[in-house]
Design an enzyme around this catalytic site. Structure first.
Site, PDB file in Angstrom:
ATOM      1  N   GLY A  46       2.989  -0.933   0.774  1.00 58.72           N
ATOM      2  CA  GLY A  46       1.938  -1.673   1.671  1.00 58.72           C
ATOM      3  C   GLY A  46       0.151  -1.654   1.625  1.00 58.72           C
ATOM      4  O   GLY A  46      -0.353  -2.342   2.004  1.00 58.72           O
ATOM      5  N   CYS A  47      -0.248  -0.684   0.898  1.00 63.94           N
ATOM      6  CA  CYS A  47      -1.553  -0.126   1.976  1.00 63.94           C
ATOM      7  C   CYS A  47      -2.583  -0.785   0.897  1.00 63.94           C
ATOM      8  O   CYS A  47      -3.231  -1.229   0.658  1.00 63.94           O
ATOM      9  CB  CYS A  47      -1.961   1.533   1.783  1.00 63.94           C
ATOM     10  SG  CYS A  47      -0.485   2.394   2.775  1.00 63.94           S
TER      11      CYS A  47
END
Length: 155
Positions: A46-47
């Site tokens: 996600g990051c």
């Protein structure tokens, strides 16, 4: 639980080391708008998606007078590896003590897979030219977030 910032609040000042160990201060950006976004961990799916979205939209943001700073609890060496692997072209800042994360309300209790845990709350702020919070968004989604910001801010 840390206090959440709102539009109109003064942005808490900070100086943090970037991926190369060079100190970067929020005050360095006075006179320009700056996105300060907080993310849990470099090189996680996600990051990585969120950072690459900022990278891919950076030219348009910069043309609108907006700089970008990413902040996580990762140490500079991990941030350097992440920056280089993903060809990120904006500063990634290290807050291993989580003092800045806490001051901005981006560290505390959150829901993760149905459980309440303590950790980094994925958050994004727009700070105006005078150092005031223009927009504060907590618990944002990594995917599609930058496109939503551009629509909200008409960039």
């Amino acid at each position: 639980m840390s206090t959440r910032l709102q539009a109109g609040d003064p942005a808490p000042d900070f100086t943090l080391d970037d991926a190369d160990g060079t100190p970067v201060s929020l005050a360095d950006f006075r006179g320009r708008k700056v996105v300060v976004y907080f993310y849990p961990a470099a090189s996680t799916p996600g990051c990585t998606k969120e950072a690459c979205d900022f990278r891919d939209n950076l030219a348009e943001l910069n043309e609108a007078g907006i700089d970008v700073l990413g902040v996580s609890p990762d140490k500079p060496a991990k941030l350097a590896t992440f920056r280089d692997a993903e060809q990120l072209t904006f500063p990634l800042l290290s807050d291993p003590g989580r003092e800045v994360l806490t001051a901005w309300g981006a560290f505390g209790e959150k829901k993760l897979y149905g459980k309440t845990v303590t950790g980094v709350i994925r958050s994004t702020f727009l700070v105006d030219e005078k150092g005031t919070i223009a927009d504060a968004q907590y618990n944002v989604k990594a995917t599609g977030h930058v496109a939503k910001l551009r629509r909200d801010w008409k960039v």
